[in-house]
Design a protein around this motif. Structure first.
Motif, PDB file in Angstrom:
ATOM      1  N   PHE A  54      -5.007  15.410  24.756  1.00  0.00           N
ATOM      2  CA  PHE A  54      -6.281  14.704  24.839  1.00  0.00           C
ATOM      3  C   PHE A  54      -7.187  15.110  23.679  1.00  0.00           C
ATOM      4  O   PHE A  54      -7.133  16.241  23.214  1.00  0.00           O
ATOM      5  N   LYS A  55      -8.061  14.160  23.287  1.00  0.00           N
ATOM      6  CA  LYS A  55      -9.150  14.531  22.382  1.00  0.00           C
ATOM      7  C   LYS A  55     -10.223  15.155  23.251  1.00  0.00           C
ATOM      8  O   LYS A  55     -10.513  14.632  24.343  1.00  0.00           O
ATOM      9  N   TYR A  56     -10.814  16.232  22.775  1.00  0.00           N
ATOM     10  CA  TYR A  56     -11.916  16.819  23.536  1.00  0.00           C
ATOM     11  C   TYR A  56     -12.988  15.757  23.731  1.00  0.00           C
ATOM     12  O   TYR A  56     -13.346  15.050  22.792  1.00  0.00           O
ATOM     13  N   SER A  57     -13.493  15.645  24.952  1.00  0.00           N
ATOM     14  CA  SER A  57     -14.639  14.768  25.143  1.00  0.00           C
ATOM     15  C   SER A  57     -15.642  15.461  26.060  1.00  0.00           C
ATOM     16  O   SER A  57     -15.270  16.207  26.972  1.00  0.00           O
ATOM     17  N   ILE A  58     -16.898  15.199  25.748  1.00  0.00           N
ATOM     18  CA  ILE A  58     -17.987  15.949  26.385  1.00  0.00           C
ATOM     19  C   ILE A  58     -18.087  15.630  27.867  1.00  0.00           C
ATOM     20  O   ILE A  58     -18.058  14.468  28.260  1.00  0.00           O
ATOM     21  N   ARG A  59     -18.167  16.666  28.698  1.00  0.00           N
ATOM     22  CA  ARG A  59     -18.495  16.491  30.108  1.00  0.00           C
ATOM     23  C   ARG A  59     -19.857  17.127  30.318  1.00  0.00           C
ATOM     24  O   ARG A  59     -19.982  18.366  30.210  1.00  0.00           O
ATOM     25  N   PRO A  60     -20.877  16.301  30.578  1.00  0.00           N
ATOM     26  CA  PRO A  60     -22.221  16.857  30.728  1.00  0.00           C
ATOM     27  C   PRO A  60     -22.242  17.982  31.770  1.00  0.00           C
ATOM     28  O   PRO A  60     -21.560  17.895  32.790  1.00  0.00           O
ATOM     29  N   GLY A  61     -22.986  19.021  31.446  1.00  0.00           N
ATOM     30  CA  GLY A  61     -23.117  20.125  32.400  1.00  0.00           C
ATOM     31  C   GLY A  61     -22.108  21.237  32.177  1.00  0.00           C
ATOM     32  O   GLY A  61     -22.237  22.307  32.752  1.00  0.00           O
ATOM     33  N   THR A  62     -21.090  21.000  31.344  1.00  0.00           N
ATOM     34  CA  THR A  62     -20.119  22.068  31.069  1.00  0.00           C
ATOM     35  C   THR A  62     -20.566  22.827  29.815  1.00  0.00           C
ATOM     36  O   THR A  62     -21.261  22.258  28.965  1.00  0.00           O
ATOM     37  N   PRO A  63     -20.164  24.103  29.667  1.00  0.00           N
ATOM     38  CA  PRO A  63     -20.655  24.896  28.535  1.00  0.00           C
ATOM     39  C   PRO A  63     -20.349  24.275  27.166  1.00  0.00           C
ATOM     40  O   PRO A  63     -21.184  24.307  26.260  1.00  0.00           O
ATOM     41  N   ALA A  64     -19.169  23.674  27.007  1.00  0.00           N
ATOM     42  CA  ALA A  64     -18.808  23.147  25.685  1.00  0.00           C
ATOM     43  C   ALA A  64     -19.637  21.930  25.297  1.00  0.00           C
ATOM     44  O   ALA A  64     -19.751  21.584  24.122  1.00  0.00           O
ATOM     45  N   ALA A  65     -20.241  21.281  26.307  1.00  0.00           N
ATOM     46  CA  ALA A  65     -20.996  20.055  26.021  1.00  0.00           C
ATOM     47  C   ALA A  65     -22.163  20.335  25.082  1.00  0.00           C
ATOM     48  O   ALA A  65     -22.475  19.534  24.210  1.00  0.00           O
ATOM     49  N   GLY A  66     -22.784  21.512  25.265  1.00  0.00           N
ATOM     50  CA  GLY A  66     -23.948  21.832  24.449  1.00  0.00           C
ATOM     51  C   GLY A  66     -23.606  22.671  23.235  1.00  0.00           C
ATOM     52  O   GLY A  66     -24.505  23.096  22.498  1.00  0.00           O
ATOM     53  N   ALA A  67     -22.316  22.933  23.021  1.00  0.00           N
ATOM     54  CA  ALA A  67     -21.934  23.831  21.920  1.00  0.00           C
ATOM     55  C   ALA A  67     -22.197  23.176  20.568  1.00  0.00           C
ATOM     56  O   ALA A  67     -22.060  21.969  20.430  1.00  0.00           O
ATOM     57  N   PRO A  68     -22.618  24.017  19.569  1.00  0.00           N
ATOM     58  CA  PRO A  68     -22.746  23.458  18.221  1.00  0.00           C
ATOM     59  C   PRO A  68     -21.349  23.172  17.692  1.00  0.00           C
ATOM     60  O   PRO A  68     -20.356  23.478  18.350  1.00  0.00           O
ATOM     61  N   LEU A  69     -21.268  22.623  16.488  1.00  0.00           N
ATOM     62  CA  LEU A  69     -19.977  22.398  15.825  1.00  0.00           C
ATOM     63  C   LEU A  69     -19.059  21.476  16.607  1.00  0.00           C
ATOM     64  O   LEU A  69     -17.882  21.750  16.800  1.00  0.00           O
ATOM     65  N   GLN A  70     -19.628  20.369  17.123  1.00  0.00           N
ATOM     66  CA  GLN A  70     -18.748  19.353  17.722  1.00  0.00           C
ATOM     67  C   GLN A  70     -17.907  18.762  16.586  1.00  0.00           C
ATOM     68  O   GLN A  70     -18.365  18.616  15.464  1.00  0.00           O
ATOM     69  N   VAL A  71     -16.665  18.450  16.885  1.00  0.00           N
ATOM     70  CA  VAL A  71     -15.742  17.967  15.852  1.00  0.00           C
ATOM     71  C   VAL A  71     -15.854  16.445  15.728  1.00  0.00           C
ATOM     72  O   VAL A  71     -15.969  15.745  16.741  1.00  0.00           O
ATOM     73  N   ALA A  72     -15.825  15.961  14.479  1.00  0.00           N
ATOM     74  CA  ALA A  72     -15.991  14.515  14.246  1.00  0.00           C
ATOM     75  C   ALA A  72     -14.835  13.736  14.867  1.00  0.00           C
ATOM     76  O   ALA A  72     -13.698  14.210  14.910  1.00  0.00           O
ATOM     77  N   GLU A  73     -15.156  12.528  15.315  1.00  0.00           N
ATOM     78  CA  GLU A  73     -14.182  11.690  16.022  1.00  0.00           C
ATOM     79  C   GLU A  73     -12.942  11.397  15.166  1.00  0.00           C
ATOM     80  O   GLU A  73     -11.815  11.462  15.665  1.00  0.00           O
ATOM     81  N   ASN A  74     -13.150  11.112  13.880  1.00  0.00           N
ATOM     82  CA  ASN A  74     -11.976  10.769  13.046  1.00  0.00           C
ATOM     83  C   ASN A  74     -11.062  11.975  12.847  1.00  0.00           C
ATOM     84  O   ASN A  74      -9.840  11.844  12.755  1.00  0.00           O
ATOM     85  N   VAL A  75     -11.663  13.169  12.842  1.00  0.00           N
ATOM     86  CA  VAL A  75     -10.841  14.389  12.720  1.00  0.00           C
ATOM     87  C   VAL A  75     -10.017  14.573  13.993  1.00  0.00           C
ATOM     88  O   VAL A  75      -8.818  14.872  13.959  1.00  0.00           O
ATOM     89  N   LYS A  76     -10.668  14.342  15.130  1.00  0.00           N
ATOM     90  CA  LYS A  76      -9.945  14.442  16.412  1.00  0.00           C
ATOM     91  C   LYS A  76      -8.789  13.446  16.440  1.00  0.00           C
ATOM     92  O   LYS A  76      -7.690  13.779  16.878  1.00  0.00           O
ATOM     93  N   ASP A  77      -9.058  12.220  15.962  1.00  0.00           N
ATOM     94  CA  ASP A  77      -7.999  11.192  15.952  1.00  0.00           C
ATOM     95  C   ASP A  77      -6.800  11.658  15.156  1.00  0.00           C
ATOM     96  O   ASP A  77      -5.663  11.557  15.604  1.00  0.00           O
ATOM     97  N   GLU A  78      -7.083  12.160  13.952  1.00  0.00           N
ATOM     98  CA  GLU A  78      -5.976  12.602  13.082  1.00  0.00           C
ATOM     99  C   GLU A  78      -5.184  13.716  13.734  1.00  0.00           C
ATOM    100  O   GLU A  78      -3.956  13.724  13.722  1.00  0.00           O
ATOM    101  N   ARG A  79      -5.906  14.688  14.288  1.00  0.00           N
ATOM    102  CA  ARG A  79      -5.206  15.826  14.905  1.00  0.00           C
ATOM    103  C   ARG A  79      -4.370  15.365  16.094  1.00  0.00           C
ATOM    104  O   ARG A  79      -3.236  15.810  16.266  1.00  0.00           O
ATOM    105  N   LEU A  80      -4.940  14.473  16.889  1.00  0.00           N
ATOM    106  CA  LEU A  80      -4.194  14.022  18.073  1.00  0.00           C
ATOM    107  C   LEU A  80      -2.914  13.310  17.650  1.00  0.00           C
ATOM    108  O   LEU A  80      -1.851  13.526  18.238  1.00  0.00           O
ATOM    109  N   GLN A  81      -3.015  12.504  16.604  1.00  0.00           N
ATOM    110  CA  GLN A  81      -1.820  11.781  16.137  1.00  0.00           C
ATOM    111  C   GLN A  81      -0.727  12.736  15.699  1.00  0.00           C
ATOM    112  O   GLN A  81       0.444  12.568  16.054  1.00  0.00           O
ATOM    113  N   ALA A  82      -1.120  13.740  14.912  1.00  0.00           N
ATOM    114  CA  ALA A  82      -0.127  14.706  14.408  1.00  0.00           C
ATOM    115  C   ALA A  82       0.486  15.482  15.576  1.00  0.00           C
ATOM    116  O   ALA A  82       1.705  15.691  15.652  1.00  0.00           O
ATOM    117  N   LEU A  83      -0.369  15.888  16.501  1.00  0.00           N
ATOM    118  CA  LEU A  83       0.098  16.662  17.657  1.00  0.00           C
ATOM    119  C   LEU A  83       1.051  15.834  18.519  1.00  0.00           C
ATOM    120  O   LEU A  83       2.124  16.294  18.914  1.00  0.00           O
TER     121      LEU A  83
END
Ligand code: 5AD
Ligand code: SF4
Length: 446
Positions: free
Chosen positions: A337-366
């Motif tokens: 899965f690509k990481y996606s924000i779930r409101p209320g979870t700790p990662a949702a408010g974390a800095p350094l969210q990864v750009a969508e196109n980067v997630k797409d590329e990584r998911l494809q390779a994986l």
């Protein structure tokens, strides 16, 4: 009953059907014929709530149409979106009659009665102090009648609080069903024809159920007791957390032939930095060592996993670590899965969210790598003879389908009397997501 999401929801839907049966309700396929519609929802996927509201829009039309014909429809929203959204559902969809969280299914008959009396809506998303396991009637069997394989929930909830995950908030704290109740249900299932049981739990290997002796039983101990039930040929369990893979459970894979050599053991990432940020409680090397120990006990053990790409803070180097772990371990199957924000979870408010196109590329390779591994694994069983548990007819006439020990569907030419039996099959061919083979005549000793 409309069921979305995980096997736990499939199981819960069956239990809701059970508790409603005494009130005269029975399942139907066509929602326009339903006096009550339960939408059992899942919150783990992206835009889960939006999907629920759009489905509710469709169900509202059915409810209105039936109402013009003078027929009443009770509309209920259950599951994790109900738990997470609660009041919001009644605000945005006031035509909903009942909102109930996964911890309150045993109160469903009461809520139906209340909704009928009040004419208004009823909401119940508590985490009651009493365990729902103590209140749900044990199923009487119809849910599994005729099935060769079945699920049995033994554990619910999660205390792990992974940074990205809503489960601890929607399903609540870990709770284990008492041993006696699990064994009784397993025996009933076996009596109705079940030969393979999958024990379910969000954190199934954290199972710590109250034993008949008053002590606490681990999942391993439960598996030994289940393996003693005559007629129960195969046992599986999911989903497991690497942190809860106890020595006794690892040893059970050596000692119990009924414990199938296929284990879903999500690792999520192969980078120590990301594993730490995710609060997973182990390193990548600890996971590698765990897999080595399991394979030492059961050399034919195949593994499956879940992966998330693009967790906040994931760099190219972190992602490469995940690819390296996949190459090192070798997975028979995986969900990614690509990481996606779930409101209320700790990662949702974390800095350094990864750009969508980067997630797409990584998911494809994986996914390309995981697909390669899955194909290689399926290919590796071609020309082996494996025991197959037959579950029903295949799509083509004269074709029967069963399951290999590694969960692969296997097709053979054969007759209906195979259903419910285990036969050796010579695997001859790998198809896209299944295998084909021939029944092997069992040798009769001279
Ligand atoms: N983003 C992406 N994937 C997620 N999962 C859970 N939460 C998220 C999220 N916020 C995945 C995990 C888990 C599986 C059931 O769903 O990989 O193991
Ligand atoms: Fe979610 Fe983590 Fe618990 Fe799994 S272990 S249910 S990912 S919090």
């Amino acid at each position: 009953m409309i069921t979305w999401g995980c096997q736990m929801n499939v199981y819960d839907s069956a239990r809701m059907t059970d508790v409603l049966r005494p009130l005269g309700y029975a399942p139907v396929d066509d929602p326009t014929q339903a006096d009550m519609i339960i939408l059992n929802t899942c919150h783990i996927r992206d835009r889960a709530a939006e999907k629920v509201f759009s489905e509710l829009g469709r169900l509202r039309l059915i409810k209105e149409e039936r109402s013009t014909e003078g027929r009443k429809t009770v509309l209920a929203v259950a599951g994790c979106v109900a738990q997470a959204e609660g009041e919001q559902i009644l605000k945005r969809a006031p035509f909903v009659d009942i909102v109930l969280g996964p911890q309150t299914y045993h109160r469903l008959p009461e809520m139906v009665a209340k909704a009928a009396r009040a004419g208004g809506s009823v909401i119940d998303t508590d985490f009651p102090a009493e365990q729902k396991f103590d209140f749900l009637p044990d199923s009487e069997g119809p849910q599994t009648a005729g099935n060769v394989t079945a699920f049995l929930t033994v554990q619910e909830g999660c205390d792990k609080f992974c940074s990205f995950c809503v489960v601890p908030y929607t399903r609540g704290a870990e709770a284990s069903r008492p041993v006696a109740s699990v064994l009784a249900e397993a025996r009933r299932m076996v009596a109705s024809g079940v030969r393979e049981l999958t024990l379910l739990g969000q954190n199934v290997n954290a199972y710590h159920g109250e034993g008949p002796d008053g002590g606490t039983w681990s999942l391993a101990r439960l598996a030994y007791a289940l393996a003693d039930i005559p007629g129960l040929e195969r046992i599986r369990y999911m989903t497991s957390h690497p942190r809860d893979m106890g020595d006794d459970l690892i040893a059970a894979h050596r000692d119990l032939p009924a414990l199938m050599p296929f284990l879903h053991l999500p690792v999520q990432s192969g980078s120590d930095n990301i594993l730490r940020a995710m609060n997973r409680g182990h390193t990548a090397d600890e996971y590698r060592r765990l897999v080595d120990r399991l394979r030492a006990m059961r050399p034919d053990l195949a593994l499956s996993s879940d992966f998330i790409v693009g967790h906040p803070g994931e760099t190219d180097a972190d992602f490469e670590e995940t690819m390296r772990l996949i190459r090192d371990v070798g997975f028979a199957l995986a969900y990614s899965f690509k990481y996606s924000i779930r409101p209320g979870t700790p990662a949702a408010g974390a800095p350094l969210q990864v750009a969508e196109n980067v997630k797409d590329e990584r998911l494809q390779a994986l996914q390309a790598l995981l697909r390669e591994q899955q194909d290689a694994f399926n290919q590796s069983v071609v020309s082996l003879t494996a025991p197959v548990l037959f579950t029903g007819r295949g799509r083509k006439p004269g074709q029967m389908v069963g399951r290999s020990p590694w969960l692969q569907p296997v097709h053979v030419n054969g007759s209906d009397d195979l259903v419910g039996t285990i036969h050796p099959v010579l695997i001859t061919e790998r198809l896209s997501n299944s295998l084909a083979g021939n029944l092997v005549k069992e040798c009769v000793p001279a």
